[in-house]
Design a protein around this motif. Sequence first.
Motif, PDB file in Angstrom:
ATOM      1  N   LYS A   1      10.795   8.337   2.870  1.00 54.92           N
ATOM      2  CA  LYS A   1      10.943   9.107   4.097  1.00 54.92           C
ATOM      3  C   LYS A   1      10.696   8.202   5.291  1.00 54.92           C
ATOM      4  O   LYS A   1       9.641   7.567   5.382  1.00 54.92           O
ATOM      5  N   LEU A   2      11.638   8.123   6.214  1.00 52.67           N
ATOM      6  CA  LEU A   2      11.481   7.265   7.384  1.00 52.67           C
ATOM      7  C   LEU A   2      10.384   7.834   8.297  1.00 52.67           C
ATOM      8  O   LEU A   2      10.383   9.004   8.636  1.00 52.67           O
ATOM      9  N   MET A   3       9.411   6.983   8.654  1.00 46.86           N
ATOM     10  CA  MET A   3       8.329   7.467   9.513  1.00 46.86           C
ATOM     11  C   MET A   3       8.551   7.080  10.967  1.00 46.86           C
ATOM     12  O   MET A   3       8.499   7.899  11.859  1.00 46.86           O
ATOM     13  N   ARG A   4       8.763   5.816  11.209  1.00 45.99           N
ATOM     14  CA  ARG A   4       8.953   5.387  12.590  1.00 45.99           C
ATOM     15  C   ARG A   4       9.468   3.949  12.611  1.00 45.99           C
ATOM     16  O   ARG A   4       9.507   3.280  11.585  1.00 45.99           O
ATOM     17  N   LEU A   5       9.856   3.505  13.815  1.00 44.85           N
ATOM     18  CA  LEU A   5      10.261   2.111  13.988  1.00 44.85           C
ATOM     19  C   LEU A   5       9.082   1.331  14.542  1.00 44.85           C
ATOM     20  O   LEU A   5       8.321   1.830  15.367  1.00 44.85           O
ATOM     21  N   LEU A   6       8.932   0.084  14.085  1.00 50.22           N
ATOM     22  CA  LEU A   6       7.879  -0.777  14.601  1.00 50.22           C
ATOM     23  C   LEU A   6       8.521  -2.000  15.255  1.00 50.22           C
ATOM     24  O   LEU A   6       9.507  -2.525  14.755  1.00 50.22           O
TER      25      LEU A   6
ATOM     26  N   GLY B   1       0.801  -1.218   0.000  1.00 49.82           N
ATOM     27  CA  GLY B   1       0.000   0.000   0.000  1.00 49.82           C
ATOM     28  C   GLY B   1       0.834   1.269   0.000  1.00 49.82           C
ATOM     29  O   GLY B   1       0.438   2.266   0.608  1.00 49.82           O
ATOM     30  N   GLY B   2       2.007   1.255  -0.639  1.00 51.67           N
ATOM     31  CA  GLY B   2       2.828   2.447  -0.703  1.00 51.67           C
ATOM     32  C   GLY B   2       3.726   2.645   0.513  1.00 51.67           C
ATOM     33  O   GLY B   2       4.440   3.627   0.608  1.00 51.67           O
ATOM     34  N   TYR B   3       3.673   1.725   1.451  1.00 47.58           N
ATOM     35  CA  TYR B   3       4.555   1.807   2.618  1.00 47.58           C
ATOM     36  C   TYR B   3       5.630   0.737   2.498  1.00 47.58           C
ATOM     37  O   TYR B   3       5.377  -0.353   2.000  1.00 47.58           O
ATOM     38  N   THR B   4       6.840   1.079   2.949  1.00 48.60           N
ATOM     39  CA  THR B   4       7.934   0.135   2.868  1.00 48.60           C
ATOM     40  C   THR B   4       8.402  -0.248   4.272  1.00 48.60           C
ATOM     41  O   THR B   4       8.569   0.610   5.138  1.00 48.60           O
ATOM     42  N   PHE B   5       8.550  -1.531   4.486  1.00 45.72           N
ATOM     43  CA  PHE B   5       9.082  -2.038   5.754  1.00 45.72           C
ATOM     44  C   PHE B   5      10.488  -2.536   5.501  1.00 45.72           C
ATOM     45  O   PHE B   5      10.703  -3.352   4.617  1.00 45.72           O
ATOM     46  N   LYS B   6      11.434  -2.058   6.314  1.00 50.58           N
ATOM     47  CA  LYS B   6      12.774  -2.617   6.242  1.00 50.58           C
ATOM     48  C   LYS B   6      13.037  -3.394   7.519  1.00 50.58           C
ATOM     49  O   LYS B   6      12.857  -2.867   8.626  1.00 50.58           O
ATOM     50  N   PHE B   7      13.402  -4.655   7.365  1.00 49.63           N
ATOM     51  CA  PHE B   7      13.631  -5.538   8.507  1.00 49.63           C
ATOM     52  C   PHE B   7      15.050  -5.326   9.012  1.00 49.63           C
ATOM     53  O   PHE B   7      16.012  -5.530   8.278  1.00 49.63           O
ATOM     54  N   LEU B   8      15.194  -4.889  10.277  1.00 51.00           N
ATOM     55  CA  LEU B   8      16.542  -4.628  10.794  1.00 51.00           C
ATOM     56  C   LEU B   8      17.070  -5.801  11.599  1.00 51.00           C
ATOM     57  O   LEU B   8      18.272  -5.916  11.824  1.00 51.00           O
ATOM     58  N   GLY B   9      16.190  -6.676  12.079  1.00 50.07           N
ATOM     59  CA  GLY B   9      16.669  -7.827  12.837  1.00 50.07           C
ATOM     60  C   GLY B   9      15.832  -8.072  14.075  1.00 50.07           C
ATOM     61  O   GLY B   9      14.871  -7.344  14.351  1.00 50.07           O
ATOM     62  N   VAL B  10      16.218  -9.122  14.793  1.00 51.64           N
ATOM     63  CA  VAL B  10      15.450  -9.545  15.958  1.00 51.64           C
ATOM     64  C   VAL B  10      16.378  -9.643  17.157  1.00 51.64           C
ATOM     65  O   VAL B  10      17.487 -10.147  17.049  1.00 51.64           O
ATOM     66  N   LYS B  11      15.922  -9.103  18.297  1.00 50.58           N
ATOM     67  CA  LYS B  11      16.716  -9.175  19.527  1.00 50.58           C
ATOM     68  C   LYS B  11      15.904  -9.850  20.606  1.00 50.58           C
ATOM     69  O   LYS B  11      14.688  -9.671  20.664  1.00 50.58           O
ATOM     70  N   GLU B  12      16.570 -10.568  21.486  1.00 50.41           N
ATOM     71  CA  GLU B  12      15.835 -11.193  22.574  1.00 50.41           C
ATOM     72  C   GLU B  12      15.674 -10.194  23.711  1.00 50.41           C
ATOM     73  O   GLU B  12      16.569  -9.398  23.980  1.00 50.41           O
TER      74      GLU B  12
END
Lengths: 653, 146
Positions: free
Chosen positions: A552-557, A521-532
């Motif tokens: 444009k970076l919006m926020r972290l999820l 839907g026009g939004y891009t998710f970049k996967f940075l990794g997983v932490k315990e």
Amino acid sequence: MIPELGHFALILAFFVSLVQGVLPLVGAHKNRADWVAVARPATAASFLLVGVSFACLTWAFYVNDFSVEYVAGHSNTQLPTMYRLSAVWGGHEGSLLLWVFMLVGWAAAVAAFSRQLPAAMVARVLGVLGLVTVGLMAFVLLTSNPFDRLMSPPAEGRSLNPLLQDPGLIYHPPLLYMGYVGMAVAYAFAMAALLAGQLDAAWARWSRPWTTVAWVFLTLGIALGSWWAYYELGWGGWWFWDPVENASFMPWLVCTALIHSLAVTEKRGSFKNWTVLLAIAAFSLSLLGTFLVRSGVLTSVHAFATDPKRGLFILILLAVVVGASLLLFAARAPKVSPGGRFELISRETFLLVNNVLLVVACGAVLLGTLYPLIVDAFGGGKISVGPPYFNAVFIPIMLPLLVLVALGPVARWKQADLPAMLKKLWPAAVAAVAAGIVLPMLAGEWHAYVALALALVGWMSAALVLQTIDRLKAGSPTASWWGMQIAHFGLAVMVVGIAMVSTYQEERDVRMEPGETVSVGGYTFKFLGVKESRGPNYTADVGTFELSQDGKLMRLLHPEKRAYDTSQMPMTEAAIDAGFTRDVYVSLAEPLSPDVENGPWAVRVYFKPFVDWIWGGSLLMALGGLLAAADRRYRIRAKSSAAVAANAAGAAA
Amino acid sequence: MKPRHKRIALITGGLATVGIAAALVLNALNSNIAFFVTPTEIAEGKAPQGQIFRIGGIVKEGSIRRDNLTVHFAITDTAKEVPVTYTGILPDLFQEGKGAVAQGRINPDGTFTATEVLAKHDENYMPPEAQHAVDQAQKAQKTIKQ
């Protein structure tokens, strides 16, 4: 000692409710003022006793008393206090105790806020509620006692199902039960009127605010449940036509019909028998819902380990309630005077059609929900009825209702002038066509389904505006009129949400390595990794995603995958970026190569346009209901009738 | 309009609504019912061909194999088993040795392609359909032994 005290209080409450159920009813019948006077104190006593019982169970959870079987099965010392307290209704026994507590709470509220009603009427209402309470308390005491002790208490409890460890659980069941149980109040008013042989406009006026408030709770409970399923179950859906959802939706449909039919009974004295039948049906359906949920006869996402004995008990209770009410109805209905006449084109007719449509829709949902049981009972094998059935049946039945929502409030009682109405509403028709053509194109692609839905929304909203302008010219409207407008507007808002999200949503299940991106839907998710990371009673894999739009970076999820200490069951916590016109939603499914550090994950991403409008619409409906119930006329007229009574008494003296 | 005509109009309208609704219901029921079939029944060739249906049973221990987003596993009723493939994200409670219900179609080679795997709320809960499949299989085995 405390659990025994709770158990004892519940047994006492049972006998007090028995008194509340018998003496006032007999007293009202035999005109014995002393027996009628028992109703209020008995109701208050029963409320206090169940309150004590409920407090005792809550205390047992608070102090981790694992010698109580129910506490040991649903709590744990590691559980945060907030969830330890909401775990009181996290299982079967406790949620039934909550049911009973709500029921006596409603009865106490009726006792407290109906000073202006005739004593005999109140006595009958409280009596019927007392009998219902007796039935449910017998159920709790005989089949589902939450205070049962264990011979050898475990050192640690089994803990609460991780799915239920969520703020949603704190509010959803109580709200829903308030609505469910509120149907009992509407039912009690109808029964009381039948018993007294006094089915009239006054009865409808007394019953209306209570029915509306119960409907508000049911609306909020269902909406909150839907929202909870959306974010907590990690499936991203908002309605599944699951048997348990249907169980709460059917009373809602009938109660919605009841609210409208009560309006006719109050204003015009018509539809009396029909209104009574709807009140019986609404309460019977809420008992049926309890049966479906508690017996486990249907495959449902809500199904918990169950006990068939309990199902049988509720089925018997249901049969008694339905049988007794219909018998009484059959005995009294022929004596009911016919109400005011009305022409074919009149507000009465519009409300009649509203009722027919809502009841037919409820029947279709009921059939789809029970069909697997029916087929199985006749040896037709095990089958399931899927969501497409419900969509295919429910939506076409609801569409005419959306057209009529704009016409009903414009129509006059008794006889309406159709040409004049159409003349008034033609701009709304233009707005409808314009909305149907233009709005879907703005959303991207033109779809016939969305066009139809948005045209109806345009029609409803424009008609609402026209009516409001008209009404304001004629002087300031009442609170209940505003309530109606707001609730109808809420319906329009909800239709926008449903149409948009079911057509334009995008869903992708993908495999992602750290550093990879995916777009919906026009939004891009970049996967940075997983932490315990470590929570109070769980370990979580916390993912980090960068959400961006047009570079444009919006926020972290941060979606999570949790493993609770006491459970083998992993839990998905979705991360949602909510917005006015859309939600974007990401959840972690599972590691695809668990042995590799920073390995790939299965990830689900969603784009959900306008999904929050569904719940926003429900909130508006509930707000409308509250305004309508708070209308001054329910109090003022009551006061004036009290004044009349006082004058009459003075004159007699 | 005379009262009699009015009543006739209202009754006709009501009947028409109910009639249309009944037609909708029958039509929708016809095309949206999924039958439930046990693994043993599939082995006996009783599976409906080219139609969506449900199977239920236990996810066989050691049978889950992942191939990116596609998951292969076997559902067993302790007597017979059916190989299943599913592409997508499985519910949290899907585990080996636990009950599961899958909806989909059977392929000519005897494998089952699931479009949906049902989720449960409670880890100790056994879907009634899965329980039914296991009960049936065990009943059948007992009869053979006798």
